[in-house]
Structures are given as structure tokens and as C-alpha cells.
Design a protein around this motif. Structure first.
Motif, PDB file in Angstrom:
ATOM      1  N   PHE A  17      -5.784 -20.334  -1.230  1.00  0.00           N
ATOM      2  CA  PHE A  17      -5.770 -19.061  -0.996  1.00  0.00           C
ATOM      3  C   PHE A  17      -5.635 -18.339  -2.509  1.00  0.00           C
ATOM      4  N   ARG A  18      -4.893 -18.973  -3.253  1.00  0.00           N
ATOM      5  CA  ARG A  18      -4.652 -18.412  -4.811  1.00  0.00           C
ATOM      6  C   ARG A  18      -5.987 -18.638  -5.508  1.00  0.00           C
ATOM      7  N   ARG A  19      -6.762 -19.706  -5.425  1.00  0.00           N
ATOM      8  CA  ARG A  19      -7.708 -19.766  -5.899  1.00  0.00           C
ATOM      9  C   ARG A  19      -9.074 -18.877  -5.642  1.00  0.00           C
ATOM     10  N   TYR A  20      -9.111 -18.095  -4.400  1.00  0.00           N
ATOM     11  CA  TYR A  20     -10.020 -17.501  -3.784  1.00  0.00           C
ATOM     12  C   TYR A  20      -9.431 -16.146  -2.931  1.00  0.00           C
ATOM     13  N   LEU A  22      -9.255 -13.176  -4.101  1.00  0.00           N
ATOM     14  CA  LEU A  22     -10.137 -11.830  -4.135  1.00  0.00           C
ATOM     15  C   LEU A  22     -11.109 -11.817  -2.914  1.00  0.00           C
ATOM     16  N   ASN A  23     -11.789 -13.017  -2.847  1.00  0.00           N
ATOM     17  CA  ASN A  23     -12.678 -12.927  -1.504  1.00  0.00           C
ATOM     18  C   ASN A  23     -11.790 -12.986  -0.198  1.00  0.00           C
ATOM     19  N   ASN A  24     -10.417 -13.492  -0.149  1.00  0.00           N
ATOM     20  CA  ASN A  24      -9.780 -13.449   1.074  1.00  0.00           C
ATOM     21  C   ASN A  24      -9.275 -11.929   1.205  1.00  0.00           C
ATOM     22  N   LEU A  25      -8.819 -11.369   0.358  1.00  0.00           N
ATOM     23  CA  LEU A  25      -8.412 -10.040   0.490  1.00  0.00           C
ATOM     24  C   LEU A  25      -9.524  -8.891   0.662  1.00  0.00           C
ATOM     25  N   VAL A  26     -10.512  -8.999   0.229  1.00  0.00           N
ATOM     26  CA  VAL A  26     -11.424  -8.141   0.105  1.00  0.00           C
ATOM     27  C   VAL A  26     -11.732  -7.694   1.584  1.00  0.00           C
ATOM     28  N   SER A  27     -12.006  -8.241   2.528  1.00  0.00           N
ATOM     29  CA  SER A  27     -12.302  -8.278   3.814  1.00  0.00           C
ATOM     30  C   SER A  27     -11.302  -7.633   4.661  1.00  0.00           C
ATOM     31  N   ASN A  28      -9.975  -7.996   4.372  1.00  0.00           N
ATOM     32  CA  ASN A  28      -8.818  -7.744   4.833  1.00  0.00           C
ATOM     33  C   ASN A  28      -8.573  -6.542   4.578  1.00  0.00           C
ATOM     34  N   PHE A  29      -8.666  -5.913   3.140  1.00  0.00           N
ATOM     35  CA  PHE A  29      -8.223  -4.668   2.744  1.00  0.00           C
ATOM     36  C   PHE A  29      -9.145  -3.476   3.121  1.00  0.00           C
ATOM     37  N   PHE A  30     -10.561  -3.477   2.999  1.00  0.00           N
ATOM     38  CA  PHE A  30     -11.378  -2.427   3.087  1.00  0.00           C
ATOM     39  C   PHE A  30     -11.644  -2.148   4.361  1.00  0.00           C
ATOM     40  N   GLU A  31     -11.648  -3.036   5.216  1.00  0.00           N
ATOM     41  CA  GLU A  31     -11.628  -2.389   6.535  1.00  0.00           C
ATOM     42  C   GLU A  31     -10.439  -1.447   7.076  1.00  0.00           C
ATOM     43  N   PRO A  32      -9.422  -2.200   6.953  1.00  0.00           N
ATOM     44  CA  PRO A  32      -8.191  -0.979   7.441  1.00  0.00           C
ATOM     45  C   PRO A  32      -8.129   0.118   6.645  1.00  0.00           C
ATOM     46  N   PHE A  33      -8.578   0.126   5.173  1.00  0.00           N
ATOM     47  CA  PHE A  33      -8.411   1.175   4.419  1.00  0.00           C
ATOM     48  C   PHE A  33      -9.624   2.160   4.673  1.00  0.00           C
ATOM     49  N   LEU A  34     -10.692   1.894   5.417  1.00  0.00           N
ATOM     50  CA  LEU A  34     -11.715   2.413   5.732  1.00  0.00           C
ATOM     51  C   LEU A  34     -11.220   3.432   7.090  1.00  0.00           C
ATOM     52  N   TYR A  35     -10.414   2.508   8.033  1.00  0.00           N
ATOM     53  CA  TYR A  35     -10.063   3.398   9.045  1.00  0.00           C
ATOM     54  C   TYR A  35      -9.049   4.157   8.888  1.00  0.00           C
ATOM     55  N   LEU A  36      -8.145   3.829   7.821  1.00  0.00           N
ATOM     56  CA  LEU A  36      -7.089   4.938   7.479  1.00  0.00           C
ATOM     57  C   LEU A  36      -8.067   6.425   6.985  1.00  0.00           C
ATOM     58  N   LEU A  37      -8.976   6.061   6.021  1.00  0.00           N
ATOM     59  CA  LEU A  37      -9.668   7.146   5.582  1.00  0.00           C
ATOM     60  C   LEU A  37     -10.497   8.083   6.699  1.00  0.00           C
ATOM     61  N   GLY A  38     -11.287   6.961   7.493  1.00  0.00           N
ATOM     62  CA  GLY A  38     -12.172   7.827   8.407  1.00  0.00           C
ATOM     63  C   GLY A  38     -11.505   8.261   9.599  1.00  0.00           C
ATOM     64  N   MET A  39     -10.753   7.544  10.113  1.00  0.00           N
ATOM     65  CA  MET A  39     -10.144   7.887  11.483  1.00  0.00           C
ATOM     66  C   MET A  39      -8.861   8.925  11.292  1.00  0.00           C
ATOM     67  N   THR A  73      -5.478 -13.709  13.022  1.00  0.00           N
ATOM     68  CA  THR A  73      -6.711 -14.239  13.897  1.00  0.00           C
ATOM     69  C   THR A  73      -7.816 -14.976  13.067  1.00  0.00           C
ATOM     70  N   PHE A  74      -8.370 -14.455  12.166  1.00  0.00           N
ATOM     71  CA  PHE A  74      -9.515 -14.980  11.522  1.00  0.00           C
ATOM     72  C   PHE A  74      -9.113 -16.308  10.775  1.00  0.00           C
ATOM     73  N   GLU A  75      -8.046 -16.349  10.298  1.00  0.00           N
ATOM     74  CA  GLU A  75      -7.545 -17.589   9.615  1.00  0.00           C
ATOM     75  C   GLU A  75      -7.241 -18.659  10.382  1.00  0.00           C
ATOM     76  N   SER A  76      -6.630 -18.488  11.466  1.00  0.00           N
ATOM     77  CA  SER A  76      -6.493 -19.513  12.196  1.00  0.00           C
ATOM     78  C   SER A  76      -7.552 -19.779  13.277  1.00  0.00           C
ATOM     79  N   THR A  77      -8.584 -18.770  13.331  1.00  0.00           N
ATOM     80  CA  THR A  77      -9.813 -19.442  14.167  1.00  0.00           C
ATOM     81  C   THR A  77     -10.898 -20.137  13.139  1.00  0.00           C
TER      82      THR A  77
END
Length: 253
Positions: A17-20, A22-39, A73-77
């Protein structure tokens, strides 16, 4: 079961996780952030307030809880399945003194901790951008709440991972179980406005309790916090043994 072996499995995943990160957090960050902005920001002008707070403030705690759910969910699937079937990481682990049960528990803990990390990030975004003005000091307890939500959904997701024959089958799990919970757990509208039958079904979903607990911690109301925490703790204890047993059956043939 050795705590040291469980820690070794968890630490191995955290190293990746520490090595990657940024890739791990980008998808987990931007989607909820867009929900907060959009919705949130977008709909507040039309919806107005709910329960005495702005619409953005109403949905923000639910977005924190749902982000923890999705991260676990996505990590453990997909993450667990890739380590189990494609990378053969679990086979390599059990060739050492680490046994299957320790691998399973280490995976569960990692899924829950990742959910808590992502939940903290979204909680920080909520505070920095002022989505919930004047929040209560009890919001500091949201990270443990996200950890508890993550543990429940990590157990559910790992159970699915040990049962599905192919990675494409996770589409059914996400579409038929996770998405309905996301919609009908009180994130975007109060459940009290729904038919009583729907409210009763929602009570049996872990995300509803996570959303309500995070909302009450952030607003400092504490009406259902202990009951929701107990519900999630019992669910985590009841569900966590399933992936341990099923992973052994899948790896030891």
C-alpha cells in the motif's frame, strides 16, 4: 493463532500500500469528493436543509461511512482475489510458518485499516472544505467507527472472494448487495420518509448503522451511537469466521 504471523500478513499488505499509495487513494478519494461537490453543493440550492442542517452537511457523514465501505469492499474482493488466484501470494505465505487462518485474519485487518485510512482522508476533506460547519468534538471518534464499518464489509467481501470462481462474478456482489445499500442507507435522504418495510430491511444492513453512527458522532447527538456500534461489533464477530473457514477450504484441497 499467532499475533506475530497476523501482523506479518498485515505488514506485507501495508508495505505494498505504501509503495502504491497514490494509485490506491486516487479512486477512493475523487469519487466521494465528487459526490460531496455534485450532490452536496449542487443539490443544496434546490433541496434546502434536512433535519436542521444543509443538504451538504446532511450527506457528508454518510459519504465518510460509504467510503469506508467501498474501500474495504474493493480491497477484500478484487485485491484479495488477485493475491489468492493470480499472484499466488497466499500459497507463498502458507508455505512459511504462517497458516491459512493467520492469512485470513491479516487480510481482514488490512481491509478494515485501509477503510479507516480512507475514511479519515474524506473526514479531513469534509472539515477543510467546511462541508459540516461547527461539527462536534465527538467527530474524533469517526475513525474507529470507519474501522468497524470496514471490518464488517471486509468480512463480507472476503467471504465473496472465497466463493466466486472468477473475478468477473464480483459484478453481481457489487450490483446486488453493495449498490442497494449505498442508495438505501440514509446517505442522501432520511429513511423515515420510506415505507416501513423498507426501513425494516435497511435496519439489517451494516451501512445504515455506519451512516447513522458517523452522522451522530459528527453532529454530537449520540442518540443511537452505542446501539449502532454494538450492532456493527456483533456483525463483525459473526461474519469474520466465515472467510477464515472458506479460505482454508479454497487453499487446502
Amino acid at each position: 493463532m499467532s499475533a506475530r504471523a497476523v501482523w506479518a500478513v498485515f505488514a506485507r499488505n501495508m508495505d505494498v500500500f505504501r509503495r502504491y499509495w497514490l494509485n490506491n487513494l486516487v479512486s477512493n478519494f475523487f469519487e466521494p469528493f465528487l459526490y460531496l461537490l455534485g450532490m452536496g453543493v449542487g443539490m443544496t440550492r434546490y433541496v434546502g436543509g434536512i433535519d436542521g442542517v444543509s443538504y451538504t452537511a446532511f450527506i457528508a457523514p454518510g459519504i465518510v461511512a460509504s467510503t469506508a465501505m467501498f474501500a474495504a469492499t474493493f480491497e477484500s474482493t478484487y485485491g484479495t482475489f488477485v493475491r489468492m488466484e493470480f499472484q499466488k501470494t497466499f500459497d507463498a505465505m502458507i508455505a512459511t510458518p504462517v497458516n491459512v487462518e493467520e492469512v485470513a485474519v491479516g487480510e481482514l485487518v488490512y481491509g478494515a485499516v485501509k477503510a479507516a485510512i480512507v475514511g479519515v482522508i474524506i473526514l479531513t476533506v469534509v472539515e477543510v472544505f467546511g462541508f459540516v460547519p461547527g461539527w462536534h468534538y465527538s467527530a474524533l471518534l469517526v475513525p474507529p467507527a470507519a474501522l468497524l464499518v470496514g471490518l464488517v464489509f471486509s468480512a463480507l467481501a472476503m467471504t465473496a472472494s472465497t466463493l466466486v470462481p472468477q473475478i468477473d462474478h464480483f459484478n453481481y456482489y457489487i450490483t446486488l448487495l453493495i449498490t442497494p445499500m449505498f442508495v438505501f442507507s440514509g446517505i442522501f435522504f432520511p429513511l423515515e420518509g420510506l415505507p416501513s418495510a423498507v426501513q425494516e430491511v435497511a435496519w439489517f444492513t451494516p451501512l445504515m448503522h455506519g451512516v447513522r453512527m458517523c452522522r451522530e458522532l459528527i453532529f454530537g447527538t449520540w442518540t443511537h451511537v452505542w446501539a449502532d456500534a454494538l450492532w456493527l461489533a456483533v456483525a463483525a464477530a459473526a461474519l469474520s469466521w466465515l472467510p477464515v473457514i472458506l479460505l482454508r477450504r479454497r487453499l487446502i484441497r
